[in-house]
Design a protein around this motif. Structure first.
Motif, mmCIF file in Angstrom:
data_model
loop_
_atom_site.group_PDB
_atom_site.id
_atom_site.type_symbol
_atom_site.label_atom_id
_atom_site.label_comp_id
_atom_site.label_asym_id
_atom_site.label_seq_id
_atom_site.Cartn_x
_atom_site.Cartn_y
_atom_site.Cartn_z
ATOM 1 N N ALA A 155 0.789 -1.451 0.138
ATOM 2 C CA ALA A 155 0.133 0.044 -0.044
ATOM 3 C C ALA A 155 0.721 0.761 -0.040
ATOM 4 O O ALA A 155 0.555 2.368 -0.664
ATOM 5 C CB ALA A 155 -0.851 0.161 1.107
ATOM 6 N N LEU A 156 1.790 0.900 0.325
ATOM 7 C CA LEU A 156 3.091 2.435 0.442
ATOM 8 C C LEU A 156 4.177 2.524 -1.086
ATOM 9 O O LEU A 156 4.468 3.568 -0.748
ATOM 10 C CB LEU A 156 3.891 2.037 1.866
ATOM 11 C CG LEU A 156 3.445 1.818 2.771
ATOM 12 C CD1 LEU A 156 3.892 1.316 3.950
ATOM 13 C CD2 LEU A 156 2.752 3.478 3.232
ATOM 14 N N VAL A 157 3.928 1.500 -1.923
ATOM 15 C CA VAL A 157 4.871 1.853 -2.508
ATOM 16 C C VAL A 157 4.600 2.809 -3.186
ATOM 17 O O VAL A 157 5.831 3.354 -3.815
ATOM 18 C CB VAL A 157 4.408 0.609 -3.461
ATOM 19 C CG1 VAL A 157 5.755 0.585 -5.302
ATOM 20 C CG2 VAL A 157 4.973 -1.173 -3.003
ATOM 21 N N HIS A 158 3.380 3.553 -3.945
ATOM 22 C CA HIS A 158 3.448 4.816 -4.584
ATOM 23 C C HIS A 158 3.650 5.778 -3.598
ATOM 24 O O HIS A 158 2.886 6.709 -3.931
ATOM 25 C CB HIS A 158 2.377 4.659 -5.504
ATOM 26 C CG HIS A 158 1.271 4.584 -4.892
ATOM 27 N ND1 HIS A 158 0.497 3.290 -4.197
ATOM 28 C CD2 HIS A 158 -0.558 5.301 -4.366
ATOM 29 C CE1 HIS A 158 -0.466 3.280 -3.675
ATOM 30 N NE2 HIS A 158 -1.388 4.351 -3.490
ATOM 31 N N ARG A 159 4.002 6.129 -2.644
ATOM 32 C CA ARG A 159 3.805 6.829 -1.732
ATOM 33 C C ARG A 159 2.823 7.240 -1.014
ATOM 34 O O ARG A 159 2.308 8.774 -2.271
ATOM 35 C CB ARG A 159 5.439 7.866 -1.903
ATOM 36 C CG ARG A 159 6.875 7.056 -1.647
ATOM 37 C CD ARG A 159 7.279 7.802 -2.442
ATOM 38 N NE ARG A 159 9.146 7.286 -1.894
ATOM 39 C CZ ARG A 159 9.672 7.066 -2.558
ATOM 40 N NH1 ARG A 159 9.082 7.023 -3.793
ATOM 41 N NH2 ARG A 159 10.596 6.507 -2.334
ATOM 42 N N PRO A 160 1.375 6.552 -0.346
ATOM 43 C CA PRO A 160 0.880 7.535 -0.682
ATOM 44 C C PRO A 160 0.220 8.905 0.366
ATOM 45 O O PRO A 160 1.036 8.839 1.467
ATOM 46 C CB PRO A 160 -0.643 6.433 -0.155
ATOM 47 C CG PRO A 160 0.262 5.063 0.289
ATOM 48 C CD PRO A 160 1.481 5.540 -0.551
ATOM 49 N N ASP A 161 -0.504 9.766 0.373
ATOM 50 C CA ASP A 161 -1.086 10.559 1.082
ATOM 51 C C ASP A 161 -1.769 10.450 2.648
ATOM 52 O O ASP A 161 -1.390 10.662 3.231
ATOM 53 C CB ASP A 161 -1.705 11.676 0.541
ATOM 54 C CG ASP A 161 -0.614 12.103 -0.586
ATOM 55 O OD1 ASP A 161 0.771 12.965 -0.117
ATOM 56 O OD2 ASP A 161 -1.014 13.266 -1.323
ATOM 57 N N VAL A 162 -2.269 9.006 1.827
ATOM 58 C CA VAL A 162 -3.139 8.658 2.886
ATOM 59 C C VAL A 162 -3.369 7.299 2.989
ATOM 60 O O VAL A 162 -3.599 6.730 2.488
ATOM 61 C CB VAL A 162 -5.042 9.399 3.260
ATOM 62 C CG1 VAL A 162 -5.607 8.426 4.506
ATOM 63 C CG2 VAL A 162 -4.974 10.804 2.397
ATOM 64 N N LEU A 163 -2.938 6.945 3.827
ATOM 65 C CA LEU A 163 -3.158 4.729 4.073
ATOM 66 C C LEU A 163 -4.176 4.820 5.170
ATOM 67 O O LEU A 163 -4.431 5.220 6.609
ATOM 68 C CB LEU A 163 -1.921 4.770 5.129
ATOM 69 C CG LEU A 163 -1.550 3.724 5.356
ATOM 70 C CD1 LEU A 163 -1.778 2.730 3.715
ATOM 71 C CD2 LEU A 163 -0.754 2.932 5.987
ATOM 72 N N PHE A 164 -5.282 4.248 4.426
ATOM 73 C CA PHE A 164 -6.396 3.050 5.077
ATOM 74 C C PHE A 164 -5.769 1.621 5.515
ATOM 75 O O PHE A 164 -5.631 0.854 4.500
ATOM 76 C CB PHE A 164 -7.273 3.239 3.873
ATOM 77 C CG PHE A 164 -7.974 4.242 3.632
ATOM 78 C CD1 PHE A 164 -8.891 5.205 4.261
ATOM 79 C CD2 PHE A 164 -7.072 4.821 2.892
ATOM 80 C CE1 PHE A 164 -9.073 6.446 4.078
ATOM 81 C CE2 PHE A 164 -7.802 6.482 2.281
ATOM 82 C CZ PHE A 164 -8.980 7.172 3.295
ATOM 83 N N LEU A 165 -6.586 0.942 6.722
ATOM 84 C CA LEU A 165 -6.100 0.195 7.667
ATOM 85 C C LEU A 165 -7.571 -0.670 7.983
ATOM 86 O O LEU A 165 -8.305 0.241 9.002
ATOM 87 C CB LEU A 165 -5.322 0.148 8.407
ATOM 88 C CG LEU A 165 -3.539 0.587 7.955
ATOM 89 C CD1 LEU A 165 -2.986 1.486 9.118
ATOM 90 C CD2 LEU A 165 -2.522 -0.814 8.178
ATOM 91 N N ASP A 166 -8.056 -1.003 7.680
ATOM 92 C CA ASP A 166 -9.528 -1.706 7.759
ATOM 93 C C ASP A 166 -9.065 -2.982 8.893
ATOM 94 O O ASP A 166 -8.341 -4.267 7.953
ATOM 95 C CB ASP A 166 -9.886 -2.197 6.500
ATOM 96 C CG ASP A 166 -11.473 -2.695 7.045
ATOM 97 O OD1 ASP A 166 -11.952 -2.543 8.503
ATOM 98 O OD2 ASP A 166 -12.750 -3.053 6.170
ATOM 99 N N GLU A 167 -9.359 -3.425 9.770
ATOM 100 C CA GLU A 167 -8.903 -4.356 10.573
ATOM 101 C C GLU A 167 -7.809 -4.715 10.827
ATOM 102 O O GLU A 167 -7.681 -6.063 10.165
ATOM 103 C CB GLU A 167 -10.497 -5.207 10.878
ATOM 104 C CG GLU A 167 -11.528 -4.307 11.162
ATOM 105 C CD GLU A 167 -12.289 -4.740 12.112
ATOM 106 O OE1 GLU A 167 -11.184 -5.061 13.489
ATOM 107 O OE2 GLU A 167 -12.465 -4.269 12.544
ATOM 108 N N PRO A 168 -6.558 -3.734 10.729
ATOM 109 C CA PRO A 168 -5.174 -4.629 10.785
ATOM 110 C C PRO A 168 -4.826 -5.780 11.392
ATOM 111 O O PRO A 168 -4.149 -6.390 10.964
ATOM 112 C CB PRO A 168 -4.369 -2.657 10.212
ATOM 113 C CG PRO A 168 -4.440 -2.499 11.221
ATOM 114 C CD PRO A 168 -6.159 -2.687 11.089
#
Lengths: 317, 279
Positions: A155-168
């Protein structure tokens, strides 16, 4: 203006056609998350957390209301939103045909990296997440904790501005859970905006700057953990479950320390700022009325009492 | 106003980015295809190989036949049929099976759906990828059905019309991939076996693979009934361009059916796919 907000939602609704008519999963939800914030959506199973994440990540179409991520409308500008977000779903969504490294590499290429850059980025992230020796493994060879870390890395490969985690951390053993918490804290320290859903009180309490407590598709309260505990859930909750007759509620209400009393059939609940002796007094009152006490409990101020105060129900994990 | 990017430039940039993502997805499919190539090739080739081996090699040797209904060599009749049916089945399978898996598991489709392209582009990529797999299957099967035969029983094959050949191959593969995508978005994953027994197998047996469509004149009800089978148009189209000396369905008929079929099923498949991906 929503200039400094990473996420802004207003009046968000989602209903699904069901056998008994429309079923509303989210009913007019609103929230704002600032850039750099670690924000939690806390609620029991079925509260509407996953549907909310689905709408914010463009995978679920809102029935009504609007939501913006980085100032972009999730419905009208879905592709632009997808460029700015990383999503870690609750279930395994890795590409099972590919190796661990290839999962990251191709994600990078989907997001515009060239072949060589994507490979280098995959290698860096795997090293960072302690997964380098699993680079050539197939997805089904990974443990639950490794699987989640690969999904976060991807999920971080493209250096996102916002990271969403659903029940990680759902379904992880305690050790993997603690490891993952460290990983998430590390990301936050680097300024990553994170929105996480959880039905795990301790997780919410440990990680999040601010929390929205949600139930039945609505936000019941939204504040920092400390503020929620000090305002909404500041009282100890004493509960007695009984059988064999009726409680003398007038006597309960007359108890000096009972700030508030809630009674349902077979259960009395007292909210008290100073709980000393409340439990024993309740048990004594029950004995006097000839009732059998089936269960008695005392909850110190915590997120649990916040939830109880807001919904009148106990939070079941 | 100085910071405003002209709309045209931005649109062009977005198109270029979408194209890059599309290419990366094709590269991913190529990587997976390459990894499983030997097994896939064996699976694709085994059935046509056994057919030509038995009907064009063993039977002529044991004096059991070798000629079709019009007196033409059976091997000649089978070339377009086996190439066409292999392509159709492979193009369908290439999109149906992975997609049924992706749609049945919770959120598995999200791996690709979260990539920065619209759902429409995602659907198009799946169809194009299946078309490529269909064409590869045709290329694998063609030499087998051309070369395996008893002496004196070889097929007579020539390309009568190159543009028509290209059209039939592409439209037929798009039609097959679209039907595959449509079925994958509509069927219950538990019924995938039923799909094989009730759809694929009858389509193959009655798809003018082992006989030419015009030979069905003697049984008019069947000749009309098989027109419901999309595979017929692909096989008859290939028959018309590869073995022109053998009677086939009129060109206007199979060209129209392939074109209209590809457009209609392509549209239905994309619509149904978007509804399944975006909840």
């Amino acid at each position: 203006m929503t200039g400094n907000l990473a996420i802004h939602a207003d009046g968000l609704r989602k209903s699904y056609p069901g056998p008994g008519g429309e079923a509303e999963a989210v009913r007019g939800l609103g929230l704002s998350v600032a850039k750099g914030e670690f924000f939690g959506l806390l609620g029991p199973n079925g509260a509407g957390k996953s549907t909310t994440i689905g709408m914010l990540t463009t995978m679920v179409r809102p029935t009504a209301g609007r939501a913006e991520v980085c100032g972009l409308d999730v419905a009208a500008d879905a592709v632009a939103v997808k460029r700015r977000i990383g999503v870690v779903a609750q279930d395994n969504t890795l590409d099972i045909e590919l190796t661990v490294a290839e999962n990251l590499e191709f994600r990078g290429r989907y997001f515009g990296l060239g072949r060589r850059d994507a490979r280098a980025r995959a290698r860096d992230l795997l090293t960072l997440f302690g997964l380098f020796d699993r680079a050539r493994a197939r997805v089904f060879e990974l443990s639950g904790g490794q699987l989640k870390r690969v999904m976060i890395a991807r999920a971080l490969v493209h250096r996102p501005d916002v990271l969403f985690l659903d029940e990680p951390t759902a379904g992880l053993d305690p050790r993997s859970r603690l490891h993952l918490w460290d990983v998430l804290r590390g990301l936050q320290a680097k300024g990553q905006t994170i929105l996480l859903t959880t039905h795990h009180m301790e997780e919410a309490e440990t990680l999040c700057d601010r929390l929205a407590v949600i139930d039945q598709g609505r936000v019941l309260a939204c504040d920092s953990v400390r503020a929620l505990r000090e305002t909404v859930g500041a009282e100890t909750v004493v509960t007695v479950v009984y059988e064999g007759g009726a409680f003398d509620l007038a006597a309960v209400r007359a108890m000096a320390r009972a700030d508030r009393v809630e009674a349902t059939d077979g259960q009395v609940r007292v909210f008290a700022g100073d709980p000393d002796g409340v439990l024993s007094d309740l048990v004594a009152l029950a004995a006097k009325a000839g009732l059998t006490v089936v269960d008695a409990s005392q909850l110190a101020p915590s997120l649990e009492t916040v939830f109880l105060t807001l919904t009148g129900r106990e939070f079941r994990e | 106003m100085t910071t405003t990017v002209p709309t045209g430039t931005r649109a062009a940039k977005n198109r270029a980015r979408a194209l890059h993502t599309f290419g990366a997805m094709m590269a991913r499919d190529a990587r997976v295809l390459r990894r499983t190539f030997v097994m896939s090739a064996v699976r694709i080739v085994i059935q046509p190989l056994l057919f030509v081996f038995v009907f064009a090699y063993v039977l002529p040797k044991v004096g059991g036949g070798g000629a079709g209904p019009g007196g033409e060599a059976f091997s000649t009749v089978m070339v377009p049929g086996l190439v066409g049916s292999s392509m159709v089945l492979q193009a369908m399978a290439a999109v149906t099976f992975p997609l049924v898996m992706e749609l049945s598991g919770p959120g598995a489709i999200e791996d690709r759906a979260l990539a920065p392209v619209s759902v429409r582009v995602l659907g198009l990529q799946k169809i194009l990828s299946a078309v490529v797999e269909g064409l590869v299957a045709g290329l694998l099967v063609f030499p087998v059905v051309l070369l395996v035969h008893a002496q004196g029983h070889g097929p007579a094959v020539e390309v009568a019309n190159w543009p028509m050949l290209v059209f039939v191959l592409l439209a037929g593969a798009v039609l097959a991939a679209s039907i595959g995508m449509y079925l994958a978005t509509r069927i219950d994953p538990r019924q995938i076996q039923v799909l094989f027994t009730l759809v694929m197998f009858p389509a193959m047996m009655l798809g003018c693979v082992y006989f030419r469509w015009t030979a069905l004149e003697s049984t008019p009800w069947l000749q009309y009934a098989v027109l419901l089978n999309p595979m017929v148009y692909m096989n008859e189209g290939l028959r018309a361009v590869l073995t022109p000396q053998i009677d086939s369905m009129p060109a206007w008929a199979f060209l129209t059916a392939l074109l209209v079929g590809a457009v209609v099923f392509g549209w239905l498949a994309m619509r149904s796919f978007a509804r399944r991906v975006l909840r």
